[in-house]
Design a protein around this motif. Structure first.
Motif, PDB file in Angstrom:
ATOM      1  N   ARG A   1      12.620 -23.075   1.386  1.00 10.51           N
ATOM      2  CA  ARG A   1      12.722 -23.784   0.061  1.00 10.51           C
ATOM      3  C   ARG A   1      13.997 -24.256  -0.497  1.00 10.51           C
ATOM      4  O   ARG A   1      14.138 -25.389  -0.686  1.00 10.51           O
ATOM      5  N   TRP A   2      14.952 -23.507  -0.085  1.00  9.06           N
ATOM      6  CA  TRP A   2      16.399 -24.171  -0.617  1.00  9.06           C
ATOM      7  C   TRP A   2      16.835 -25.083   0.226  1.00  9.06           C
ATOM      8  O   TRP A   2      17.354 -25.995  -0.342  1.00  9.06           O
ATOM      9  N   MET A   3      16.526 -25.090   1.660  1.00  9.81           N
ATOM     10  CA  MET A   3      17.091 -26.277   2.341  1.00  9.81           C
ATOM     11  C   MET A   3      16.191 -27.526   2.059  1.00  9.81           C
ATOM     12  O   MET A   3      16.905 -28.412   2.016  1.00  9.81           O
ATOM     13  N   ASN A   4      14.841 -27.226   1.841  1.00  5.28           N
ATOM     14  CA  ASN A   4      14.232 -28.549   1.286  1.00  5.28           C
ATOM     15  C   ASN A   4      14.622 -29.102   0.151  1.00  5.28           C
ATOM     16  O   ASN A   4      14.832 -30.295   0.039  1.00  5.28           O
ATOM     17  N   GLU A   5      15.100 -28.278  -0.737  1.00  2.47           N
ATOM     18  CA  GLU A   5      15.611 -28.355  -2.026  1.00  2.47           C
ATOM     19  C   GLU A   5      16.985 -29.428  -1.982  1.00  2.47           C
ATOM     20  O   GLU A   5      17.421 -30.487  -2.522  1.00  2.47           O
ATOM     21  N   ARG A   6      17.711 -28.794  -0.919  1.00  2.00           N
ATOM     22  CA  ARG A   6      19.225 -29.340  -0.652  1.00  2.00           C
ATOM     23  C   ARG A   6      19.155 -30.782   0.075  1.00  2.00           C
ATOM     24  O   ARG A   6      19.637 -31.738  -0.564  1.00  2.00           O
ATOM     25  N   VAL A   7      18.182 -31.119   0.837  1.00  2.00           N
ATOM     26  CA  VAL A   7      17.889 -32.145   1.561  1.00  2.00           C
ATOM     27  C   VAL A   7      17.350 -33.272   0.557  1.00  2.00           C
ATOM     28  O   VAL A   7      17.562 -34.425   0.642  1.00  2.00           O
ATOM     29  N   ALA A   8      16.565 -32.984  -0.264  1.00  2.00           N
ATOM     30  CA  ALA A   8      15.964 -33.746  -1.123  1.00  2.00           C
ATOM     31  C   ALA A   8      16.849 -34.310  -2.087  1.00  2.00           C
ATOM     32  O   ALA A   8      16.876 -35.493  -2.453  1.00  2.00           O
ATOM     33  N   GLN A   9      17.713 -33.514  -2.613  1.00  2.00           N
ATOM     34  CA  GLN A   9      18.929 -33.911  -3.364  1.00  2.00           C
ATOM     35  C   GLN A   9      19.747 -34.864  -2.545  1.00  2.00           C
ATOM     36  O   GLN A   9      20.004 -36.029  -3.013  1.00  2.00           O
TER      37      GLN A   9
END
Length: 582
Positions: free
Chosen positions: A340-348
């Motif tokens: 979830r953290w990685m998906n959040e980072r990539v989305a940003q």
């Protein structure tokens, strides 16, 4: 009955999803089995069979623990194979019958889950060694017709046995048939307060690593006083640690949550459990399906592509900061929350309006390269999408341990293992957790070993316990290690700077590690110019990516955020000031 209705519902679910089954391209069609609604003894049998099937044929059985599309197992089916629909599910009874008929050749272990729950680790060990399915007499009676060969009768052999007795027995009879060590809590209550010495079995056992324990033939054990000197349990553990066929230093899978002190698991890093023998943890107690993922594709044996380093020249009028995303030593986190953290980072990073304007270093267990090459490949692809981020090694390199306490020869092995890991992860940065009383020894004898080859040039340290002061650094943010007559290879050891989040803390002397964003920004902005220091963010204290993002917005113009270059900046700062700390 309720159980009959469960089977009917699962049968209807299997029929409804048959038309949407997607087969991973990397292997023949695996068998998918859902056990989230089963009792724990039934789950143990299913999960043991998942391990046995994957040992017999690569990536041939996959466990689904949660039917939700956002559940961990379905998330990884989507991440790796783009499987968005629920695969066809075997009925657990049919899966067990096929396992017994096939890979287990009818072999089973008979035990009493109610009376012998504390002995479950021993039963699981025997399951892997004998390639037999553990069947509880209260759950699987009458026996499935396919269970026709009693491989081990734990009810008879372990009659009146304590967990200590059973562990002794398994050690004496099967230790040379095992490949490593695991600790899986069979259900003891939290070992704190009045229960710190004599906890009772009060809950369900931890069984999610069962498939890998059986697959790899690990020696599974859990004795709540195994790390307490002058006890019979500790005497046995010392013998197990000393006399076994396993690689050294010992890598212990699962999790040791015995002796909870001030909310922390005192022996989780394993090193202190028996200082005479080098040991470290691979936190993995909730990591299911490793038997599947470790066989799904070849292990990672060469570095994958990575984002380039920034071309930065040290400027003494600036302050240099790097952010490490912590807790990557825990395979459970890699399998679950870090997605979830990685998906959040990539989305940003891919959002044209927000974007990513600074790098992050993501700690990643090097054991994921073996346990789940697919996980590592996925994470690596996400880092490339950020165009900035890189990996760093987690505590304390190859294992979560206190390596400065290791005997010298095994310490050398640990350093070599960590350097190999660093090369595979294309990183020069590692996290080094150090026991509070061993800093002087670490700086004098352990950390300089990394300077010999220079593969690792930045050690980002954390003190354990984290709230105690580390006096050996004084006011310095780092020390430079040298090794040998040449100073061509030098390694920086940074003073601890952990940020556990902004929730504040009632733990004494823990204010610095729990600053709010405004206070942290003020601290960084007022560092003397020329300062170089990393910040290790740990999520178990509440830290998150939003904290970092808010902090960055409040930093002064002279503060520059770097990533993989943090060690180079410190070395340049040392050269600029003509400082060499030994």
């Amino acid at each position: 009955s309720t159980m009959r209705m469960v089977w009917v519902l699962l049968t209807l679910l299997a029929v409804a999803t048959a038309a949407t089954r997607v087969v991973p391209a990397s292997s023949a069609a695996p068998r998918y089995v859902y056990d989230g609604n089963l009792t724990w003894p039934a789950q143990v049998a299913v999960r043991a069979c998942v391990g046995l099937r994957n040992r017999h044929a690569a990536a041939s059985a996959f466990l689904v623990r949660d039917l939700s599309p956002t559940g961990t197992d379905r998330t990884w089916l989507r991440n790796i194979y783009n499987i968005t629909e629920l695969p066809v599910l075997d009925l657990p009874s049919a899966f067990l019958a096929d396992c017994l008929r096939g890979v287990a050749s009818g072999r089973y272990i008979k035990y009493n889950a109610t009376a012998q729950q504390a002995l479950l680790p021993s039963v699981t060990t025997i399951s892997g060694v004998l390639s037999a399915v553990p069947l509880d007499i209260g759950t699987h009676m009458p026996l499935l017709v396919e269970a026709n060969t009693l491989a081990f009768d734990a009810i008879t052999v372990f009659e009146s046995f304590s967990a200590l007795d059973a562990t002794w027995y398994v050690y004496e009879h099967y230790i040379n048939d095992t490949t490593g060590l695991a600790k899986m809590n069979p259900g003891y209550q939290s070992q704190s307060g009045k229960h710190i010495l004599n906890p009772s079995i009060a809950g369900s056992p931890s069984t999610e690593l069962t498939d890998y324990i059986v697959f790899a033939k690990l020696f599974d054990m859990y004795l709540p006083r195994a790390c307490l000197p002058l006890t019979r349990q500790h005497t046995l553990f010392k013998r197990i640690a000393a006399q076994n066929p396993w690689p050294k230093p010992l890598a212990i899978m699962g999790y040791d949550n015995s002796f909870v002190v001030s909310g922390g698991d005192f022996f989780e890093a394993e090193t202190l459990c028996d200082i005479g023998h080098s040991m470290g943890q691979i936190a993995s107690a909730s990591s299911a399906n490793l038997a599947y993922w470790t066989t799904e594709r070849p292990h990672v044996l060469a570095p994958l592509p990575h984002n380039p380093e920034k071309d930065i020249v040290y400027n003494a009028s600036k302050t240099y900061i790097a952010f490490l995303i912590g807790d990557g030593d825990n395979v459970d986190y890699i399998q679950d929350g870090r997605v979830r953290w990685m998906n959040e980072r990539v989305a940003q990073c891919e959002d044209p309006e927000r974007g990513c304007h600074y790098p992050l270093l993501w700690t990643m267990s090097p054991h994921v390269l073996k346990f789940s090459p697919a996980y590592h490949t996925w994470y690596n692809k996400q880092l490339l999408r950020t165009t900035l981020d890189r990996f760093a090694l987690p505590p304390s390199g190859n294992l979560y341990a206190y390596p400065s306490l290791f005997p010298d020869n095994e310490q050398n092995t640990f350093v070599a293992n960590t350097e190999r890991d660093a090369e595979l992860l294309s990183t020069k940065v590692i996290t080094a957790w150090e026991w509070a009383t061993s800093w002087s020894n670490a700086l004098a004898n352990y950390f300089p070993k990394y300077a010999k080859r220079g593969i690792v040039n930045a050690l980002v340290t954390v003190n354990v316990p984290y709230n105690l002061p580390v006096l050996v650094f004084g006011n310095e943010k780092f020390k430079v290690m040298e090794n040998g007559p040449s100073i061509g290879n030098r390694t920086v050891v940074f003073a601890p700077h952990e940020w556990r989040g902004t929730r504040s803390s009632t733990i004494p002397f823990a204010k610095e590690e729990n600053l709010n964003v405004t206070a942290m920004a003020k601290e960084i902005n007022t560092y003397p110019k020329g300062t170089v220091t990393p910040i290790y963010l740990t999520s178990d204290g509440g830290g998150n990516l939003q904290d970092i993002e808010q902090l960055v917005q409040m930093l002064a113009d002279h503060v520059e955020i770097v990533g993989h270059e943090i060690g180079d900046m410190a070395l340049a700062a040392a050269a600029s000031h003509s400082i060499t700390n030994k």
